[in-house]
Write a protein that holds these residues in place. Structure first.
Motif, PDB file in Angstrom:
ATOM      1  N   SER A 104      10.886 -28.282  26.131  1.00 21.77           N
ATOM      2  CA  SER A 104      12.129 -27.722  25.599  1.00 21.77           C
ATOM      3  C   SER A 104      12.203 -27.916  24.093  1.00 21.77           C
ATOM      4  CB  SER A 104      13.336 -28.384  26.256  1.00 21.77           C
ATOM      5  OG  SER A 104      13.500 -29.696  25.735  1.00 21.77           O
ATOM      6  N   ASP A 106      14.729 -28.990  22.439  1.00 20.84           N
ATOM      7  CA  ASP A 106      15.340 -30.299  22.169  1.00 20.84           C
ATOM      8  C   ASP A 106      14.321 -31.424  22.249  1.00 20.84           C
ATOM      9  OD1 ASP A 106      17.806 -29.404  21.545  1.00 20.84           O
ATOM     10  OD2 ASP A 106      18.751 -29.892  23.464  1.00 20.84           O
ATOM     11  N   GLU A 309      27.602 -27.122  19.163  1.00 21.37           N
ATOM     12  CA  GLU A 309      28.520 -27.353  20.278  1.00 21.37           C
ATOM     13  C   GLU A 309      29.698 -26.384  20.248  1.00 21.37           C
ATOM     14  OE1 GLU A 309      29.402 -31.527  19.922  1.00 21.37           O
ATOM     15  OE2 GLU A 309      27.299 -32.020  20.341  1.00 21.37           O
ATOM     16  N   GLU A 316      31.571 -19.898  25.855  1.00 16.85           N
ATOM     17  CA  GLU A 316      32.099 -20.207  27.194  1.00 16.85           C
ATOM     18  C   GLU A 316      33.527 -19.672  27.331  1.00 16.85           C
ATOM     19  OE1 GLU A 316      31.990 -20.896  30.758  1.00 16.85           O
ATOM     20  OE2 GLU A 316      30.154 -21.356  29.614  1.00 16.85           O
TER      21      GLU A 316
ATOM     22  N   THR B   3      21.801 -35.773  24.986  1.00 18.34           N
ATOM     23  CA  THR B   3      22.304 -35.225  26.249  1.00 18.34           C
ATOM     24  C   THR B   3      22.993 -33.883  26.008  1.00 18.34           C
ATOM     25  OG1 THR B   3      24.291 -36.526  25.911  1.00 18.34           O
ATOM     26  CG2 THR B   3      22.635 -37.422  27.417  1.00 18.34           C
ATOM     27  N   ARG B   4      22.964 -33.436  24.747  1.00 14.85           N
ATOM     28  CA  ARG B   4      23.643 -32.179  24.421  1.00 14.85           C
ATOM     29  C   ARG B   4      22.956 -31.000  25.100  1.00 14.85           C
ATOM     30  NH1 ARG B   4      23.339 -34.256  18.935  1.00 14.85           N
ATOM     31  NH2 ARG B   4      25.244 -35.405  18.539  1.00 14.85           N
ATOM     32  N   LYS B   5      23.776 -30.005  25.389  1.00 14.65           N
ATOM     33  CA  LYS B   5      23.249 -28.826  26.055  1.00 14.65           C
ATOM     34  C   LYS B   5      22.581 -27.909  25.041  1.00 14.65           C
ATOM     35  CE  LYS B   5      25.009 -25.517  29.146  1.00 14.65           C
ATOM     36  NZ  LYS B   5      26.231 -24.710  29.285  1.00 14.65           N
ATOM     37  N   GLU B   6      21.393 -27.425  25.407  1.00 20.33           N
ATOM     38  CA  GLU B   6      20.683 -26.500  24.530  1.00 20.33           C
ATOM     39  C   GLU B   6      21.312 -25.115  24.605  1.00 20.33           C
ATOM     40  OE1 GLU B   6      16.493 -25.735  25.260  1.00 20.33           O
ATOM     41  OE2 GLU B   6      15.953 -27.390  23.951  1.00 20.33           O
ATOM     42  N   TRP B   7      21.252 -24.373  23.523  1.00 23.87           N
ATOM     43  CA  TRP B   7      21.629 -22.962  23.587  1.00 23.87           C
ATOM     44  C   TRP B   7      20.635 -22.248  24.497  1.00 23.87           C
ATOM     45  CZ3 TRP B   7      22.480 -21.266  17.765  1.00 23.87           C
ATOM     46  CH2 TRP B   7      23.668 -21.826  17.297  1.00 23.87           C
TER      47      TRP B   7
END
Lengths: 325, 96
Positions: A104, A106, A309, A316, B3-7
Motif C-alpha cells: 500500500s 501508506d 482526512e 463521505e 491507522t489513517r484511512k488511505e484515499w
C-alpha cells in the motif's frame, strides 16, 4: 491498478513448476503483469526496487525546492517549478506501479519515514548555489536518464510502462539544467567559477548513482536472471562518463578527476577510483542532508494529514447527502 | 504504523484527442471522483496529453484470471478463417 491479488498457497512441487514457467516467460521476453503468478522473491525484489525509485523521485523534490523562490528569472522559475512538479508525478507513477504488487501507499511512506526504505543517496547532498540547480539537471538527471532508459525494458510491465513515461518527461529536465550551466559557464568569471564549483561537488556523487561496482553488487545476478536489469552498473556508469565529458569540454569546465583521460584502445574515457566509503556513509544515513530530508518529508506528511482526512470526510458527507436525496 | 484511512485508488483513462478511444493511463489516489479527475489532470495531462478523462474506482473493475488465458483466448487461434487472408481469390480479380 486494480489487479492486486494475494498469492495463492501452493505446494513445493507446484511452486517449482510455476517458477519454471515464470522464468520461461521472462526468458521469452513476455512482460510480467500484476495478476500473473510470480515467485514471492520476485515480488519482494520489485516492491523494494520500485518503491526505492519512487522515494528517490519524491525526496528529489527537496534539494531543488530550496531554489524556487530564488530562481534568477521568471523563465527559470517556471521551468524549475514544472520540473519539480514532474518529480512528484514520477513518484506517483512509481508508487502506483509498486501498489500493483500488493503493497500500500501508506506502507511505503511509512517505510520511507521510518528510515527502513532507502532512496538515492544523491539527494542527501545540499544545493548551495544556483549553479547546483543547473548541475543537478545536467548530471543528476543525465545519470538518471541513462539508468532509466535501461529500465524501459524491465520485465515487470507496470514498472516498464512508468519508465517509458518518465523517460519522455526527463529529457526536458536535463536540457533545462544544461542551459543554466551554459549561461553560467559563458558568463562572468564569478559565474563560471560557480559552475565549476558545482561540478566539483556533484561529479563524484553523480557517478555513485549507478551503484556499486558489478563485483560488489550482490543483487545484480538475480536482477539479470529476472531481466529486471539488462545492463550492469559499471557499463551504465561508463556510458554516462563517455556522454558527459564532451559536454564538460564544450562548457570549458573540468571534472574533478586527475586520472580522467581518453583511452583510444577501448574507445572510452578512463576515470579514477570512486570513494565508496563516502557512498556507504551517505547510504547509511551520514550524508550532509539525510536528517533534513527525512524531517522535511515526515513533517510534510504529518502536517498534510488533516487535509487528507478532511477530503475523505467531505467525500463521505457528499455521498451520504446524495443517497439520502 | 498509521491507522489513517488511505484515499481510494482510481484507474485513469485518457482520450488523447477527439476521435480516439480513451486509453488506460495509470492510477492514482483520490477521496472522490471529482478530485480524482482533478488529480488525473495534474498527473497525466501536464503536457496536453488529453482532451477527456474517465476515472473508475479500481475496486469496481472485474478482470479475467491469468489462469483462464488459455480457455478464453486459445479458441481464437485456430479460427484462421476469420481473417481475410484465409481466402483464395483469383489473381485477375481486383478490388477485393
Amino acid at each position: 491498478m486494480a489487479e492486486v491479488e494475494k498469492p495463492e498457497l501452493v505446494t513445493a512441487v507446484d511452486e517449482a513448476a510455476l517458477e519454471a514457467t515464470f522464468q520461461a516467460r521472462v526468458d521469452a521476453e513476455t512482460r510480467v503483469e500484476p495478476r500473473d503468478w510470480m515467485p514471492e522473491k520476485y515480488r519482494k525484489f520489485m516492491v523494494r526496487q520500485i518503491s526505492q525509485h519512487a522515494h528517490s523521485e519524491y525526496v528529489g523534490m527537496l534539494p531543488e525546492g530550496n531554489w524556487i523562490t530564488r530562481a534568477p528569472t521568471l523563465r527559470r522559475k517556471a521551468a524549475l517549478l514544472a520540473k519539480i512538479q514532474d518529480e512528484a508525478g514520477h513518484a506517483a507513477y512509481l508508487y502506483s506501479a509498486a501498489e500493483t504488487l500488493g503493497t500500500s501507499r501508506d506502507q511505503m511512506l511509512e517505510d520511507l519515514h521510518s528510515g527502513k526504505a532507502k532512496y538515492s543517496s544523491i539527494f542527501n547532498y545540499p544545493t548551495l548555489t544556483w549553479a547546483d540547480i543547473g548541475t543537478i539537471g545536467w548530471l543528476v538527471d543525465g545519470a538518471a536518464i541513462v539508468n532509466q532508459v535501461a529500465l524501459c525494458r524491465t520485465s515487470y510491465g507496470p514498472y516498464a510502462r512508468a519508465m517509458v513515461r518518465i523517460c519522455k518527461e526527463e529529457s526536458f529536465h536535463q536540457r533545462q539544467g544544461f542551459e543554466i550551466i551554459t549561461t553560467l559557464a559563458h558568463g562572468a568569471p564569478e559565474q563560471k567559477a560557480m559552475a565549476q564549483d558545482a561540478l566539483n561537488r556533484w561529479w563524484w556523487p553523480a557517478l555513485m548513482m549507478f551503484g556499486p561496482h558489478d563485483a560488489d553488487s550482490p543483487n545484480s545476478e538475480i536482477a539479470f536472471k529476472w531481466k529486471v536489469k539488462r545492463q550492469s552498473n559499471d557499463d551504465l556508469r561508463q556510458r554516462f562518463v563517455d556522454m558527459t565529458i564532451p559536454q564538460a569540454d564544450y562548457l570549458g569546465l573540468t571534472v574533478p578527476d586527475p586520472d580522467l583521460k581518453w583511452n583510444g584502445e577501448t574507445g572510452h574515457y578512463d576515470f579514477g577510483p570512486i570513494d565508496w566509503d563516502e557512498f556507504w556513509r551517505v547510504v547509511k544515513g551520514d550524508g550532509l542532508c539525510n536528517r533534513d530530508r527525512l524531517d522535511a518529508r515526515r513533517s510534510a506528511h504529518e502536517d498534510g494529514a488533516w487535509v487528507r482526512e478532511a477530503a475523505l470526510a467531505h467525500a463521505e458527507k457528499k455521498r451520504a447527502a446524495k443517497s439520502a436525496a | 504504523m498509521t491507522t489513517r484511512k488511505e484515499w481510494p485508488l482510481w484507474e485513469v483513462f485518457i482520450r488523447s484527442r477527439d476521435g480516439l478511444h480513451h486509453k488506460h493511463a495509470g492510477s492514482l489516489h483520490a477521496p472522490d471522483a471529482e478530485l480524482a479527475i482533478q488529480n488525473a489532470r495534474d498527473l497525466y495531462t501536464r503536457r496536453s496529453e488529453g482532451v477527456s478523462i474517465w476515472v473508475v474506482p479500481s475496486a469496481r473493475i472485474t478482470a479475467s484470471e491469468p489462469a483462464d488465458k488459455d480457455s478464453l483466448f486459445d479458441p481464437a487461434a485456430s479460427k484462421v478463417y476469420r481473417h481475410p487472408t484465409f481466402y483464395t481469390i483469383p489473381e485477375e480479380v481486383t478490388n477485393i
